[in-house]
Design an enzyme around this catalytic site. Sequence first.
Site, PDB file in Angstrom:
ATOM      1  N   LYS A 179       0.813  -1.442  -0.202  1.00 55.05           N
ATOM      2  CA  LYS A 179       0.128  -0.135   0.166  1.00 55.05           C
ATOM      3  C   LYS A 179       0.915   0.550  -0.447  1.00 55.05           C
ATOM      4  O   LYS A 179       1.606   1.892   0.718  1.00 55.05           O
ATOM      5  CB  LYS A 179      -0.570  -0.040   1.192  1.00 55.05           C
ATOM      6  CG  LYS A 179      -2.092   1.229   1.393  1.00 55.05           C
ATOM      7  CD  LYS A 179      -3.207   1.138   2.298  1.00 55.05           C
ATOM      8  CE  LYS A 179      -4.067   2.524   2.740  1.00 55.05           C
ATOM      9  NZ  LYS A 179      -3.942   2.217   3.569  1.00 55.05           N
ATOM     10  N   LYS A 233      -2.336  -1.212  -3.723  1.00 54.97           N
ATOM     11  CA  LYS A 233      -2.951  -0.164  -3.883  1.00 54.97           C
ATOM     12  C   LYS A 233      -2.501   0.986  -3.890  1.00 54.97           C
ATOM     13  O   LYS A 233      -1.466   1.326  -3.515  1.00 54.97           O
ATOM     14  CB  LYS A 233      -3.987  -0.422  -2.879  1.00 54.97           C
ATOM     15  CG  LYS A 233      -4.553   0.793  -1.701  1.00 54.97           C
ATOM     16  CD  LYS A 233      -5.656   0.239  -0.774  1.00 54.97           C
ATOM     17  CE  LYS A 233      -6.046   1.686  -0.286  1.00 54.97           C
ATOM     18  NZ  LYS A 233      -6.095   1.956   1.066  1.00 54.97           N
TER      19      LYS A 233
HETATM   20  C1  PBG Z   1      -7.374   3.640   4.862  1.00 51.39           C
HETATM   21  C2  PBG Z   1      -7.703   2.917   4.335  1.00 51.39           C
HETATM   22  C3  PBG Z   1      -7.615   4.126   3.106  1.00 51.39           C
HETATM   23  C4  PBG Z   1      -8.147   3.698   1.758  1.00 51.39           C
HETATM   24  C5  PBG Z   1      -8.359   2.036   1.986  1.00 51.39           C
HETATM   25  N1  PBG Z   1      -8.285   2.068   3.960  1.00 51.39           N
HETATM   26  C6  PBG Z   1      -6.751   5.777   3.085  1.00 51.39           C
HETATM   27  C7  PBG Z   1      -5.388   5.763   3.763  1.00 51.39           C
HETATM   28  O1  PBG Z   1      -5.190   5.157   4.285  1.00 51.39           O
HETATM   29  O2  PBG Z   1      -5.144   7.248   3.746  1.00 51.39           O
HETATM   30  C8  PBG Z   1      -8.497   4.285   0.377  1.00 51.39           C
HETATM   31  C9  PBG Z   1      -9.253   4.043  -0.395  1.00 51.39           C
HETATM   32  C10 PBG Z   1      -9.514   4.535  -1.108  1.00 51.39           C
HETATM   33  O3  PBG Z   1      -8.925   6.149  -1.334  1.00 51.39           O
HETATM   34  O4  PBG Z   1     -10.376   4.548  -1.717  1.00 51.39           O
HETATM   35  N2  PBG Z   1      -6.426   2.789   6.345  1.00 51.39           N
END
Ligand code: PBG
Length: 309
Positions: A179, A233
């Site tokens: 991520k 992601k």
């Molecule tokens: C938080 C989380 C995020 C997303 C999914 N879980 C945001 C972040 O890490 O700030 C993002 C999903 C999206 O932007 O659609 N743990």
Amino acid sequence: MVAETVLTPANLIWPLFIAEGEGVEEPIASLPGVSRWSVDHIVARAREARALGIPCVALFQNTPRALRTDDAGEALNPDNLICRAVRAVKDAVPEIGILTDVALDPYTAHGHDGIVDDKGYVLNDVTSAILVEQALVQAEAGADIVAPSDMMDGRVGAIRQALEQRGHHNVQIMAYAAKYASAFYGPFRDAVGSRGLLKGDKKAYQMDYANAEEALREVAMDLAEGADTVMVKPGLPYLDIVRRVKERFEVPVFAYQVSGEYAMIEASAAAGAGDRDALVLETLTAFRRAGCSGVLTYHAPHAARLLAG
Ligand code: PBG
């Protein structure tokens, strides 16, 4: 007949945002077409997913401001919004899979995914211990898949061990393994109410977008610790990572077409620059071509309808 890749509704996971109340729909301005729904509406969305052939929904909650604290205590409340939604969906639509997000950002007063020290640095091990409790609370409520999205080290192994000890042998772990600290998450942070609260950025725990080998190391660790599936992601800008993970590890790989990607497609369509339906099907098929088993996408119901013809 010679198409190498097929996209079906079975490849889609639909992320849904939960709001407090009853009969509530709150449109999210930065995610046109997406709303937060109260638990009763979430059940209706789960029925819709089932009817469309979408096998799984991913649930996220917008925690009321007053319940956000430095210790993220509401994440461990067995009656929090997520747990109430999981129980309601399981009750009404038992065939649908439920994925829950394991991370503290919708529950902390500062919007970070973990517990911070007095300098604002997220503490890995302290956070990991809380994530284990959060995953257990979600599993007790009936989640089929817990998905740690926090990027702490060691949390997959700790969660797996705790699930086994508590008899949740069949609860899967989908690790947000690679991520990235991304500019594409903005609308999501609006949806869960953490954008205005977030101090600083998440670069101390999410990945540098310049790196690919590091992603392979992150995936290797999560698999060794017991992840059933892994996720990359954001999605479209990271298909090279999806491909490398798939070829290296030969496990089910998922990608999250995140909020900013959805918003780009919607903005393009609204400006008359692109054809929405064509953009949705092309991007989702590209995920499959790159090696994804499935995609988390806010376009899931729309795509499923297009695929049904
Ligand atoms: C938080 C989380 C995020 C997303 C999914 N879980 C945001 C972040 O890490 O700030 C993002 C999903 C999206 O932007 O659609 N743990």
